[in-house]
Design a protein around this motif. Sequence first.
Motif, PDB file in Angstrom:
ATOM      1  N   GLN A 245      58.732  -8.562  -8.417  1.00 57.85           N
ATOM      2  CA  GLN A 245      57.521  -8.640  -7.588  1.00 57.85           C
ATOM      3  C   GLN A 245      56.927  -7.244  -7.444  1.00 57.85           C
ATOM      4  OE1 GLN A 245      58.064 -10.274  -3.620  1.00 57.85           O
ATOM      5  NE2 GLN A 245      56.030 -11.196  -3.661  1.00 57.85           N
ATOM      6  N   ILE A 246      55.608  -7.214  -7.278  1.00 64.28           N
ATOM      7  CA  ILE A 246      54.904  -5.943  -7.077  1.00 64.28           C
ATOM      8  C   ILE A 246      54.204  -5.992  -5.729  1.00 64.28           C
ATOM      9  CG2 ILE A 246      52.986  -4.505  -7.881  1.00 64.28           C
ATOM     10  CD1 ILE A 246      53.763  -5.265 -10.747  1.00 64.28           C
ATOM     11  N   HIS A 247      54.307  -4.883  -4.994  1.00 61.70           N
ATOM     12  CA  HIS A 247      53.667  -4.782  -3.677  1.00 61.70           C
ATOM     13  C   HIS A 247      52.717  -3.590  -3.662  1.00 61.70           C
ATOM     14  CE1 HIS A 247      56.380  -7.648  -1.619  1.00 61.70           C
ATOM     15  NE2 HIS A 247      57.314  -7.157  -2.418  1.00 61.70           N
ATOM     16  N   GLU A 248      51.574  -3.781  -3.001  1.00 59.19           N
ATOM     17  CA  GLU A 248      50.674  -2.666  -2.717  1.00 59.19           C
ATOM     18  C   GLU A 248      50.911  -2.272  -1.263  1.00 59.19           C
ATOM     19  OE1 GLU A 248      48.734  -1.539  -5.096  1.00 59.19           O
ATOM     20  OE2 GLU A 248      48.708  -3.192  -6.547  1.00 59.19           O
ATOM     21  N   ILE A 249      51.430  -1.058  -1.040  1.00 60.83           N
ATOM     22  CA  ILE A 249      51.732  -0.655   0.329  1.00 60.83           C
ATOM     23  C   ILE A 249      50.842   0.514   0.746  1.00 60.83           C
ATOM     24  CG2 ILE A 249      54.110  -1.469   0.092  1.00 60.83           C
ATOM     25  CD1 ILE A 249      54.984   1.446  -0.075  1.00 60.83           C
ATOM     26  N   LYS A 250      50.689   0.663   2.044  1.00 56.77           N
ATOM     27  CA  LYS A 250      49.805   1.681   2.605  1.00 56.77           C
ATOM     28  C   LYS A 250      50.556   2.975   2.897  1.00 56.77           C
ATOM     29  CE  LYS A 250      46.206  -1.062   2.786  1.00 56.77           C
ATOM     30  NZ  LYS A 250      45.025  -0.814   1.910  1.00 56.77           N
ATOM     31  N   LYS A 251      49.836   4.053   2.972  1.00 56.87           N
ATOM     32  CA  LYS A 251      50.408   5.334   3.373  1.00 56.87           C
ATOM     33  C   LYS A 251      51.140   5.172   4.711  1.00 56.87           C
ATOM     34  CE  LYS A 251      49.167  10.079   4.594  1.00 56.87           C
ATOM     35  NZ  LYS A 251      48.065  11.079   4.726  1.00 56.87           N
ATOM     36  N   GLY A 252      52.364   5.666   4.772  1.00 57.50           N
ATOM     37  CA  GLY A 252      53.162   5.581   5.987  1.00 57.50           C
ATOM     38  C   GLY A 252      54.068   4.365   6.052  1.00 57.50           C
ATOM     39  N   ASP A 253      53.864   3.386   5.158  1.00 60.42           N
ATOM     40  CA  ASP A 253      54.742   2.207   5.145  1.00 60.42           C
ATOM     41  C   ASP A 253      56.150   2.590   4.685  1.00 60.42           C
ATOM     42  OD1 ASP A 253      52.735   0.576   5.987  1.00 60.42           O
ATOM     43  OD2 ASP A 253      52.450  -0.462   4.067  1.00 60.42           O
ATOM     44  N   GLY A 254      57.140   1.974   5.301  1.00 60.64           N
ATOM     45  CA  GLY A 254      58.522   2.196   4.893  1.00 60.64           C
ATOM     46  C   GLY A 254      58.959   1.153   3.875  1.00 60.64           C
ATOM     47  N   VAL A 255      59.982   1.513   3.101  1.00 54.75           N
ATOM     48  CA  VAL A 255      60.512   0.614   2.074  1.00 54.75           C
ATOM     49  C   VAL A 255      62.031   0.526   2.231  1.00 54.75           C
ATOM     50  CG1 VAL A 255      60.895   0.276  -0.400  1.00 54.75           C
ATOM     51  CG2 VAL A 255      58.668   1.086   0.413  1.00 54.75           C
ATOM     52  N   ALA A 263      55.976   5.850   2.258  1.00 58.80           N
ATOM     53  CA  ALA A 263      54.921   6.201   1.310  1.00 58.80           C
ATOM     54  C   ALA A 263      54.084   7.364   1.849  1.00 58.80           C
ATOM     55  CB  ALA A 263      54.034   4.994   1.058  1.00 58.80           C
ATOM     56  N   GLU A 264      53.917   8.363   1.013  1.00 58.37           N
ATOM     57  CA  GLU A 264      53.076   9.506   1.405  1.00 58.37           C
ATOM     58  C   GLU A 264      51.608   9.236   1.137  1.00 58.37           C
ATOM     59  OE1 GLU A 264      54.611  12.879  -0.661  1.00 58.37           O
ATOM     60  OE2 GLU A 264      56.462  12.973   0.533  1.00 58.37           O
ATOM     61  N   LYS A 265      51.329   8.139   0.419  1.00 66.55           N
ATOM     62  CA  LYS A 265      49.965   7.716   0.123  1.00 66.55           C
ATOM     63  C   LYS A 265      50.008   6.230  -0.206  1.00 66.55           C
ATOM     64  CE  LYS A 265      50.527   9.012  -4.724  1.00 66.55           C
ATOM     65  NZ  LYS A 265      50.044   9.821  -5.854  1.00 66.55           N
ATOM     66  N   ASP A 266      48.868   5.611  -0.330  1.00 66.75           N
ATOM     67  CA  ASP A 266      48.852   4.221  -0.770  1.00 66.75           C
ATOM     68  C   ASP A 266      49.597   4.148  -2.116  1.00 66.75           C
ATOM     69  OD1 ASP A 266      47.349   3.799   1.438  1.00 66.75           O
ATOM     70  OD2 ASP A 266      45.496   3.270   0.394  1.00 66.75           O
ATOM     71  N   THR A 267      50.530   3.222  -2.216  1.00 66.12           N
ATOM     72  CA  THR A 267      51.438   3.214  -3.368  1.00 66.12           C
ATOM     73  C   THR A 267      51.689   1.794  -3.853  1.00 66.12           C
ATOM     74  OG1 THR A 267      52.578   5.141  -2.429  1.00 66.12           O
ATOM     75  CG2 THR A 267      53.711   3.976  -4.198  1.00 66.12           C
TER      76      THR A 267
END
Length: 366
Positions: A245-255, A263-267
């Motif tokens: 699966q692929i996710h688009e995450i926002k800056k600051g989101d944890g994984v 994430a230091e940026k949208d990733t």
Amino acid sequence: MELLRDTVVQVDLDAIRENMREIHTLIGKEVSIMAVIKANGYGHGAIGIAPALIKENAAYLAVATLTEALELREAYHDYPIFILGHTPDHLLPYIIEKNITQTIVSFKQASLLNDLAKQAHKKPKVHLKVDTGFHRLGMSNVHELNKICQLDSITIEGIFSHLALVNKQENDLQYNRFLAVIDELEKGGASFRYKHIADSISAVDFPKYHMNMIRPGALIYGLKGFHTGFLPLQQALTFLTRISQIHEIKKGDGVGYDYLWKAEKDTRIATLPFGYADGYPRNLRGKGYVLIHSVRCPIIGVICMDQCMVDLTDVPNAKEGDSAIIYGDGADSAMDIEEAAKLAGTNKNEIVSRIANRPPRIYLSK
């Protein structure tokens, strides 16, 4: 065979056969190969690789435990199988019944096996393990060894030892102790078809230790552990998976667990269906990577039991279902076994032997 997982171990049988040929060339026609396939053939699958070793004239298939030996015996009814390790006394009847060659580490055990063999009207083969200084398994008392050689219902086919590989001086000390023991036993009337002390490293680095049998393990699989010698080898194993699966995450989101990566940026990130229960080192968090579309994608967050996540920033065209190389042969920038070992702070043998059984093995041969 229908594959029931996207995470698989691919084994190149042609590479294994070519490695065996290189070993034969190194040691010459007078020296036999005891092919070590313990730990499920160093993760390659013992049952699956055995035919390639048999075709290349391995004198023995060697394992560490009775359970490994019995699994092989079920698949290969007549081929010589050797147990390098200790078999508990109460399980010795299996050695006789299944025609397995056993390492003997004490007179007590040899005497018991001799009595059991006499009752069964059989004569199992054994190799005597001499402790020359490794102090793991074996005997150093020549009198005890000589008493074993006098037993009449077991065949003393061989004698062997193991080097600690500290340095050349210590190696020579152990080797000379081994020769002295053999000399004393032969003076007493003993004879041995096989004499062996060299493993993969010493077989390449120290030809004088070849005697008339060597015990390669890592060499068979293309894992180069030697230091001063050289042997052209091919890594036989490739560890593969696919993007779940692929996710688009926002800056600051944890994984992942504890959000130890943010994430230091949208990733764009991918989830891959392998984890430490498949044998991937958990301590490669923040160091490991996989190869997707020939691009190194770093593993991010805590490596889970069954899954892990990677950063797809440099692979914008990646999509779900795309292949990812976990371990390759170093070509196209894939992580090979040697690099994985260095990053994990261990050796190459551990990296491959810890790969679990649950990823299916795929065997390739032209």
